[in-house]
Structure formats: structure tokens, C-alpha cells
Design an enzyme around this catalytic site. Structure first.
Site, short mmCIF file in Angstrom:
data_model
loop_
_atom_site.label_atom_id
_atom_site.label_comp_id
_atom_site.label_asym_id
_atom_site.label_seq_id
_atom_site.Cartn_x
_atom_site.Cartn_y
_atom_site.Cartn_z
N LYS A 39 0.86 -1.20 0.00
CA LYS A 39 0.00 0.00 0.00
C LYS A 39 0.89 1.24 0.00
O LYS A 39 2.05 1.22 0.44
CB LYS A 39 -0.93 0.02 1.22
CG LYS A 39 -0.24 0.03 2.60
CD LYS A 39 0.19 1.39 3.07
CE LYS A 39 0.89 1.35 4.43
NZ LYS A 39 1.45 2.67 4.82
N ASP B 123 -2.66 -1.61 9.97
CA ASP B 123 -2.84 -1.58 8.52
C ASP B 123 -3.42 -2.86 7.95
O ASP B 123 -3.78 -2.91 6.76
CB ASP B 123 -1.50 -1.32 7.82
CG ASP B 123 -0.99 0.10 8.02
OD1 ASP B 123 -1.80 0.97 8.41
OD2 ASP B 123 0.20 0.35 7.79
#
Length: 288
Positions: free
Chosen positions: A11, A141
Site C-alpha cells: 500500500k 494496517d
């Protein structure tokens, strides 16, 4: 089913602000995360060993006797704990492509792949919400890495809502040899006086508006000189927008043209930086 292979996308943070710190020590965030096509591959094998074992192509990743420190291991334990499955036995093999200490969520991506993969491997049929709940116990996350795409994330990262998909583009990732410790980066953030002025970033999916309205608060405290070097190389090669991802040290540049992105990546490699050209992805952890 005894075996499954998962892709674990990295990401980037298109924008990132720290809005506060909770009593438990976790920091609250306001960030837009984007999945990218730089991925690890995670193979998960069920067995009758009664244990969870991990191996990885990157020798710096905790494996063997140190496997309990690995997010992938913790994710498997969290999944077993939530589902109550008593027939424990799993081997996790990670082919690592996402660099460490880069702000790209490599460990979280692997953990997300394990949780999503075990859901398919064991046929438990858990919802995305349940999978994210399991992931939140492992790392901030991990829930995003399970869902993926383009998302606005708040709280410690576990409050996820849709965001407009990023405009189609080419993404160059650049990173020097020196990583940044997330813990140390947050200590530096704690020395700042967080104010409404810093909490005013606005995300728009167009590349031009990203340059005008977005940023990463961790860039104000980083002492890693490679960050500014990579950003300059991106700008010199035509990046519309570039920023550090997460707490660093990787930088991403967004390009409209594939040739510009390829030229930038080549330039970075010629100067001994890690670099890959990627595309935005609309999904997170996924079976191959």
C-alpha cells in the site's frame, strides 16, 4: 482444501496525517491508502503438525524460532483464536518483494493474506468485517490490506470507508538502502504540536489536486536524506505528485505516462535505489 496461494499487495498513503494519540499509546490517523501491484506471494499449507511455521525468501524477516514475531504468524494465531478451530497446523511461505521499513505495509500485507487465505482454506465463510476485526488485533494496517483498493482510513487505521478511486496512472516506488523505524518516526511526531492546521488535508482522486491538497506529516520529521533525493528524481522525470509513504522510507511518484515512469525507475536504479513501476489496484489480499 489443503493449500492456497495468495497475492499480498503493498500500500501507499496518498495522504497521511496524525491527528492525536490515545491513552493506550496508539496514534489516530487520517489517511487515504491505495493498494498497488507491488506484491508479496504467500503460500499457506494446512498440515497436522499442531504448530504454525513460517519461512521467507528475505532472511531479515522473522522465521524459524523467531516466527512468533512475524505478523503472518500472529495473523494465523488470531484467526485460530477467533474461529475456535482446534485442529492447528499451518506452514506459511512468503516470497518477499515488498521492501522492509519502507512504509509500504509489507508485513501487514502478509498478515492480511494469511487471514483471507485461511478463511478460504478452512471454508469458514467469514465476512469482510469479521476478517478485518481479526486483522485489527494484529496490526493497524492489516484491515485495509484485507479490503484494499482506495480507502479513507481513520482511528488507528481500522475505521475504513470508501474513497474515490485514484485516477489511472503509473506509480514509481523508490527507496534507498536505509529504512525508517516506525516506532522512532512516531516518537518524532509526538514532539510536534498537532493542530487543526495539520488536520486539513483533503483527498481528491485527480493527480493535480493531490499535489495541491495532500501530503505526509512524517516528511516533516524524517532525517533520511534519500527521501528528498527520490522525490527530486521523480519530479525531474515528470511526476505529477510524489510523497513519502507511511512513516517511510519509500517514496512514490505518480505519472501519467508509462515511459516517464519507466525512465524514472531506471534513473533510480542507476543511482542504486530500489525501484519498481506499479499500477493502482482495486483490491487487497487475493487468491491466485
Amino acid at each position: 482444501m489443503k493449500r492456497i496461494i495468495m497475492t499480498a499487495p503493498a500500500k501507499i498513503n496518498l495522504m497521511l496525517d496524525v491527528t492525536g494519540k490515545r491513552d493506550d499509546g496508539y496514534h489516530t490517523l487520517d489517511t487515504v491508502m491505495q493498494s498497488i501491484s507491488l506484491c508479496d506471494t504467500v503460500e499457506i499449507l494446512r498440515n497436522s503438525s499442531g504448530a504454525i511455521t513460517v519461512d521467507c525468501t528475505n532472511k531479515s524477516v522473522p522465521c524459524g524460532e523467531s516466527a512468533e514475531k512475524n505478523i503472518a504468524f500472529k495473523a494465523a494465531m488470531s484467526f485460530y483464536g477467533f474461529t475456535g478451530i482446534s485442529d492447528i497446523g499451518l506452514h506459511i511461505s512468503i516470497e518477499k518483494r515488498i521492501p522492509s521499513q519502507a512504509g509500504l505495509g509489507g508485513g501487514s500485507a502478509d498478515g492480511a493474506a494469511v487471514i483471507a487465505g485461511m478463511n478460504m482454506l478452512y471454508g469458514t465463510g467469514l465476512s469482510d468485517s469479521q476478517l478485518c476485526g481479526i486483522g485489527a488485533k494484529v496490526g493497524a494496517d492489516v484491515p485495509f490490506c484485507i479490503i484494499g483498493g482506495t480507502k479513507l482510513c481513520k482511528g488507528i487505521g481500522e475505521i475504513i470507508s470508501p474513497a474515490p478511486p485514484l485516477e489511472d496512472c503509473f506509480i514509481v516506488i523508490g527507496k534507498g538502502g536505509v529504512g525508517i523505524s516506525t516506532a522512532e518516526a512516531y516518537k518524532k511526531i509526538d514532539r510536534l504540536s498537532l493542530s487543526d492546521e495539520q488536520n486539513s488535508l483533503i483527498y481528491d482522486s485527480t493527480l493535480c489536486s493531490l499535489k495541491k491538497t495532500c501530503g505526509n506529516i512524517f516528511e516533516t520529521v524524517t532525517e533520511n536524506k534519500n527521501v528528498s533525493k527520490v522525490k527530486k528524481i521523480c519530479a525531474d522525470n515528470g511526476a505529477v505528485y510524489s510523497a513519502m509513504s507511511g512513516s517511510g522510507s519509500a517514496v512514490f511518484g505518480l505519472f501519467r505516462e508509462q515511459k516517464e515512469a519507466a525512465d524514472c525507475s531506471l534513473c533510480l536504479k542507476e543511482q542504486n535505489f530500489f525501484s519498481e513501476v506499479c499500477k493502482p489496484l482495486p483490491y487487497g489480499a487475493k487468491s491466485l
